[in-house]
Motif scaffolding. Structure first.
Motif, PDB file in Angstrom:
ATOM      1  N   HIS A   1       0.787  -1.243   0.000  1.00 26.94           N
ATOM      2  CA  HIS A   1       0.000   0.000   0.000  1.00 26.94           C
ATOM      3  C   HIS A   1       0.819   1.293   0.000  1.00 26.94           C
ATOM      4  O   HIS A   1       0.255   2.370   0.147  1.00 26.94           O
ATOM      5  CB  HIS A   1      -0.936   0.017   1.215  1.00 26.94           C
ATOM      6  CG  HIS A   1      -2.019  -1.005   1.146  1.00 26.94           C
ATOM      7  ND1 HIS A   1      -3.106  -0.880   0.292  1.00 26.94           N
ATOM      8  CD2 HIS A   1      -2.189  -2.180   1.822  1.00 26.94           C
ATOM      9  CE1 HIS A   1      -3.898  -1.930   0.448  1.00 26.94           C
ATOM     10  NE2 HIS A   1      -3.374  -2.728   1.366  1.00 26.94           N
ATOM     11  N   SER A   2       2.141   1.205  -0.177  1.00 27.59           N
ATOM     12  CA  SER A   2       2.967   2.417  -0.093  1.00 27.59           C
ATOM     13  C   SER A   2       2.625   3.455  -1.160  1.00 27.59           C
ATOM     14  O   SER A   2       2.926   4.642  -0.999  1.00 27.59           O
ATOM     15  CB  SER A   2       4.450   2.056  -0.175  1.00 27.59           C
ATOM     16  OG  SER A   2       4.736   1.441  -1.423  1.00 27.59           O
ATOM     17  N   LYS A   3       2.008   3.020  -2.252  1.00 20.98           N
ATOM     18  CA  LYS A   3       1.644   3.963  -3.307  1.00 20.98           C
ATOM     19  C   LYS A   3       0.233   4.524  -3.149  1.00 20.98           C
ATOM     20  O   LYS A   3      -0.182   5.380  -3.929  1.00 20.98           O
ATOM     21  CB  LYS A   3       1.792   3.290  -4.674  1.00 20.98           C
ATOM     22  CG  LYS A   3       3.238   2.953  -5.024  1.00 20.98           C
ATOM     23  CD  LYS A   3       3.357   2.368  -6.424  1.00 20.98           C
ATOM     24  CE  LYS A   3       4.806   2.062  -6.758  1.00 20.98           C
ATOM     25  NZ  LYS A   3       4.951   1.489  -8.124  1.00 20.98           N
ATOM     26  N   ASP A   4      -0.496   4.058  -2.137  1.00 19.31           N
ATOM     27  CA  ASP A   4      -1.819   4.612  -1.870  1.00 19.31           C
ATOM     28  C   ASP A   4      -1.677   6.072  -1.444  1.00 19.31           C
ATOM     29  O   ASP A   4      -0.753   6.434  -0.714  1.00 19.31           O
ATOM     30  CB  ASP A   4      -2.513   3.830  -0.753  1.00 19.31           C
ATOM     31  CG  ASP A   4      -2.957   2.447  -1.219  1.00 19.31           C
ATOM     32  OD1 ASP A   4      -2.427   1.977  -2.243  1.00 19.31           O
ATOM     33  OD2 ASP A   4      -3.812   1.848  -0.555  1.00 19.31           O
ATOM     34  N   ARG A   5      -2.596   6.918  -1.879  1.00 20.46           N
ATOM     35  CA  ARG A   5      -2.451   8.355  -1.639  1.00 20.46           C
ATOM     36  C   ARG A   5      -2.474   8.736  -0.168  1.00 20.46           C
ATOM     37  O   ARG A   5      -1.931   9.776   0.221  1.00 20.46           O
ATOM     38  CB  ARG A   5      -3.536   9.111  -2.397  1.00 20.46           C
ATOM     39  CG  ARG A   5      -4.956   8.658  -2.115  1.00 20.46           C
ATOM     40  CD  ARG A   5      -5.944   9.335  -3.026  1.00 20.46           C
ATOM     41  NE  ARG A   5      -7.282   8.741  -2.955  1.00 20.46           N
ATOM     42  CZ  ARG A   5      -8.309   9.163  -3.676  1.00 20.46           C
ATOM     43  NH1 ARG A   5      -8.172  10.173  -4.497  1.00 20.46           N
ATOM     44  NH2 ARG A   5      -9.493   8.570  -3.564  1.00 20.46           N
ATOM     45  N   LEU A   6      -3.105   7.920   0.681  1.00 23.40           N
ATOM     46  CA  LEU A   6      -3.180   8.251   2.096  1.00 23.40           C
ATOM     47  C   LEU A   6      -2.247   7.396   2.958  1.00 23.40           C
ATOM     48  O   LEU A   6      -2.335   7.406   4.182  1.00 23.40           O
ATOM     49  CB  LEU A   6      -4.624   8.086   2.591  1.00 23.40           C
ATOM     50  CG  LEU A   6      -5.640   9.050   1.983  1.00 23.40           C
ATOM     51  CD1 LEU A   6      -7.046   8.723   2.478  1.00 23.40           C
ATOM     52  CD2 LEU A   6      -5.299  10.499   2.325  1.00 23.40           C
ATOM     53  N   PHE A   7      -1.329   6.683   2.314  1.00 23.84           N
ATOM     54  CA  PHE A   7      -0.435   5.774   3.031  1.00 23.84           C
ATOM     55  C   PHE A   7       0.340   6.501   4.126  1.00 23.84           C
ATOM     56  O   PHE A   7       0.343   6.092   5.291  1.00 23.84           O
ATOM     57  CB  PHE A   7       0.530   5.097   2.061  1.00 23.84           C
ATOM     58  CG  PHE A   7       1.605   4.286   2.725  1.00 23.84           C
ATOM     59  CD1 PHE A   7       1.339   3.019   3.213  1.00 23.84           C
ATOM     60  CD2 PHE A   7       2.888   4.803   2.888  1.00 23.84           C
ATOM     61  CE1 PHE A   7       2.333   2.273   3.834  1.00 23.84           C
ATOM     62  CE2 PHE A   7       3.886   4.061   3.505  1.00 23.84           C
ATOM     63  CZ  PHE A   7       3.607   2.790   3.979  1.00 23.84           C
ATOM     64  N   PHE A   8       1.008   7.586   3.783  1.00 25.17           N
ATOM     65  CA  PHE A   8       1.840   8.286   4.758  1.00 25.17           C
ATOM     66  C   PHE A   8       0.997   8.952   5.845  1.00 25.17           C
ATOM     67  O   PHE A   8       1.420   9.045   7.000  1.00 25.17           O
ATOM     68  CB  PHE A   8       2.732   9.316   4.059  1.00 25.17           C
ATOM     69  CG  PHE A   8       3.790   8.681   3.194  1.00 25.17           C
ATOM     70  CD1 PHE A   8       4.891   8.062   3.756  1.00 25.17           C
ATOM     71  CD2 PHE A   8       3.658   8.679   1.819  1.00 25.17           C
ATOM     72  CE1 PHE A   8       5.863   7.457   2.971  1.00 25.17           C
ATOM     73  CE2 PHE A   8       4.624   8.087   1.011  1.00 25.17           C
ATOM     74  CZ  PHE A   8       5.725   7.468   1.583  1.00 25.17           C
ATOM     75  N   ALA A   9      -0.186   9.393   5.483  1.00 26.91           N
ATOM     76  CA  ALA A   9      -1.078   9.991   6.478  1.00 26.91           C
ATOM     77  C   ALA A   9      -1.497   8.954   7.519  1.00 26.91           C
ATOM     78  O   ALA A   9      -1.593   9.255   8.710  1.00 26.91           O
ATOM     79  CB  ALA A   9      -2.306  10.567   5.786  1.00 26.91           C
ATOM     80  N   VAL A  10      -1.729   7.717   7.065  1.00 24.70           N
ATOM     81  CA  VAL A  10      -2.093   6.643   7.986  1.00 24.70           C
ATOM     82  C   VAL A  10      -0.906   6.260   8.868  1.00 24.70           C
ATOM     83  O   VAL A  10      -1.052   6.084  10.084  1.00 24.70           O
ATOM     84  CB  VAL A  10      -2.602   5.412   7.206  1.00 24.70           C
ATOM     85  CG1 VAL A  10      -2.727   4.199   8.126  1.00 24.70           C
ATOM     86  CG2 VAL A  10      -3.948   5.725   6.553  1.00 24.70           C
ATOM     87  N   MET A  11       0.270   6.167   8.276  1.00 27.65           N
ATOM     88  CA  MET A  11       1.443   5.731   9.025  1.00 27.65           C
ATOM     89  C   MET A  11       1.818   6.712  10.142  1.00 27.65           C
ATOM     90  O   MET A  11       2.427   6.321  11.136  1.00 27.65           O
ATOM     91  CB  MET A  11       2.625   5.545   8.083  1.00 27.65           C
ATOM     92  CG  MET A  11       2.417   4.461   7.025  1.00 27.65           C
ATOM     93  SD  MET A  11       1.999   2.832   7.711  1.00 27.65           S
ATOM     94  CE  MET A  11       3.575   2.344   8.433  1.00 27.65           C
ATOM     95  N   LYS A  12       1.443   7.970  10.003  1.00 26.25           N
ATOM     96  CA  LYS A  12       1.763   8.978  11.018  1.00 26.25           C
ATOM     97  C   LYS A  12       0.975   8.767  12.307  1.00 26.25           C
ATOM     98  O   LYS A  12       1.357   9.292  13.359  1.00 26.25           O
ATOM     99  CB  LYS A  12       1.457  10.383  10.477  1.00 26.25           C
ATOM    100  CG  LYS A  12       2.432  10.882   9.432  1.00 26.25           C
ATOM    101  CD  LYS A  12       2.004  12.270   8.964  1.00 26.25           C
ATOM    102  CE  LYS A  12       2.934  12.798   7.873  1.00 26.25           C
ATOM    103  NZ  LYS A  12       2.493  14.133   7.388  1.00 26.25           N
TER     104      LYS A  12
END
Length: 383
Positions: A335-346
Motif C-alpha cells: 500500500h505504499s503507493k496509496d495516496r493516504l499511506f503516509f497519512a495513515v502511518m503517522k
C-alpha cells in the motif's frame, strides 16, 4: 423539511442502517462505565443530505446499552442559517410566528448523560461527539462542583427531559471573548417526543431561580428587522430564532463573520479551506446568482471528496491492524503507493476510539496540501 414531533422512527436500527452505506453520516462506538455507547454524527454535509435521509437528528444523538436495552438521548437537531437553503429562505420563514430569539453563544454544545453504576445514577458531560473531549472535561468539572447544576439536571431527567448547554470559556475561545467558564442553558428537550420547553420569561425566570445561567433572550421583533440588525450589531455572534411550529434558524452578524475571517471569496483554494473548516454555511446565505451557483458546485465536490477520503483513510488503517496484523513491511509493500499511506502511518499509535477525529484531521491536511495554490485547487477539483 424536518419533523420534530414524530420521532418514533428515530431508533438505533434506523440510525445504524442510515450510516451503513453512507460516507456522510457515521457512528462512533465506545465503552463508558461498562456500557456500550453509540454516537451518530455527520462529516461535511449539505441540506439535501439531511433532508433526503430524514437525518436532522444525527448531530450527536446518543444510544446507550443498559442491560440489553438501548436508550436514546436526543441532542440538538441540525438547523440552518436564514437563506442558506430554500427550506430556510426568508420568504418562507417570515410567514411563521416567532416564539423566541436567543443570543447565539460562541462555545461548545454540552449535555449530561446518565450511566447506571454500582453507586447508582452518574451523569457524565458529553460534547457533540465525545465524553472525552477537553470541552466535556471542562463541563464535567463545573458539574461536579455545582450542587444546583447537578440537582437541576437530575430533576429534569427524572421528568423525561435533557438540558442542553453551551460551554463558554476563555479557555475555549472561538471568536467572542468570555471572562469566565460557564455553562449556559440553551434548551430543555423532551427525550421521548423531541419537543422543547417554551423559551419565555417565565421559563427563564424559573431556571435562573435554580442558580443556573441562561442564554440571553432578545426582544421579539420581525424577521426582516433582525436581518437588518445583523448588519450593525457588534460584540455578538448572532441569534437563534425559534418559531411557534418548533423550527429554528440561525442569523449571524456581519461583525462576527468579518472577525471570523469569513468573506464571500470565490478563489478555489480559499473556498476549499472554508468548506473544510465547515464554515461555508455562513457564506452561502449571503451570496446570490452565479457566485452562489459556483460556491454550491465547489462545496458539493469538496464535501464528496472529503467524506470519501475519510472512509478510505479508515479502511486503510483497518487493513494495517487487521489484515496485515501490524506488519509494516508487508503493509508498505502492498500500500505504499496509496495516496493516504503516509497519512495513515503517522497515526498508528493513536487510540481506535479517536479514529474518526484522526481521519478527518489527516484528510483535511492532505487536501489542503493538494490545493495550496489557486492552480492546484482548480486542478484538484477537476480530477
Amino acid at each position: 423539511m424536518q419533523q420534530l414531533k414524530e420521532l418514533d422512527f428515530l431508533t438505533r436500527d434506523y440510525c445504524k442502517e442510515l450510516t451503513k452505506n453512507s460516507e456522510v453520516f457515521y457512528c462512533s462506538e465506545s465503552i463508558k462505565e461498562g456500557h456500550e455507547v453509540e454516537i451518530y454524527n455527520y462529516r461535511l454535509a449539505s441540506y439535501n443530505d439531511f433532508n433526503d435521509n430524514n437525518a436532522f437528528e444525527l448531530r450527536g444523538i446518543t444510544f446507550i446499552n443498559y442491560d440489553g436495552v438501548w436508550k436514546r438521548f436526543l441532542a440538538l437537531e441540525k438547523f440552518f442559517n436564514v437563506n442558506q437553503c430554500e427550506a430556510w429562505s426568508e420568504n418562507i420563514l417570515k410567514t411563521k410566528k416567532i416564539q423566541s430569539v436567543q443570543n447565539k453563544e460562541d462555545g461548545s454544545l454540552i449535555q449530561f448523560i446518565p450511566f447506571e453504576g454500582s453507586a447508582g445514577k452518574v451523569f457524565y458531560a458529553k460534547s457533540k461527539m465525545s465524553f472525552d473531549s477537553d470541552q466535556a472535561k471542562m463541563a464535567q468539572e463545573l458539574f461536579d462542583n455545582n450542587l444546583n447544576l447537578r440537582k437541576f439536571v437530575l430533576n429534569a431527567f427524572n421528568d423525561g427531559y435533557t438540558v442542553i448547554f453551551e460551554l463558554v470559556s476563555p479557555k475555549n475561545q472561538i471568536v467572542l471573548s468570555y471572562d469566565t467558564t460557564e455553562l449556559r442553558v440553551l434548551q430543555i428537550r423532551n427525550l421521548d417526543t423531541g419537543s422543547y420547553l417554551k423559551w419565555d420569561k417565565e421559563s427563564i425566570s424559573y431556571i435562573e431561580s435554580k442558580g443556573l445561567i441562561c442564554a440571553a433572550q432578545q426582544e421579539l421583533i420581525p424577521l426582516d428587522e433582525l436581518l437588518n440588525l445583523k448588519t450593525s450589531m457588534q460584540a455578538i455572534e448572532g441569534w437563534v430564532v425559534t418559531f411557534e411550529d418548533g423550527m429554528k434558524a440561525k442569523i449571524k452578524t456581519d461583525w462576527y463573520l468579518s472577525l471570523h475571517g469569513l468573506v464571500s471569496e470565490t478563489a478555489e483554494n480559499l473556498l476549499i479551506e472554508t468548506i473544510l473548516n465547515d464554515e461555508i454555511d455562513d457564506i452561502i446565505g449571503r451570496v446570490q446568482g452565479e457566485k452562489l451557483d459556483f460556491i454550491l458546485e465547489v462545496t458539493k465536490k469538496v464535501q464528496h471528496k472529503f467524506n470519501h477520503l475519510v472512509v478510505e483513510y479508515k479502511e486503510l488503517r483497518r487493513k494495517y491492524f487487521q489484515d496485515f496484523e501490524e506488519d509494516r513491511k508487508k503493509f508498505a509493500t502492498k500500500h505504499s503507493k496509496d495516496r493516504l499511506f503516509f497519512a495513515v502511518m503517522k497515526e498508528l499509535n493513536t487510540s481506535f476510539k479517536d479514529v474518526e477525529e484522526i481521519a478527518e484531521k489527516r484528510v483535511k491536511e492532505y487536501i489542503l496540501k493538494q490545493t495550496n495554490s489557486l492552480t492546484n485547487a482548480q486542478l484538484w477539483l477537476k480530477d
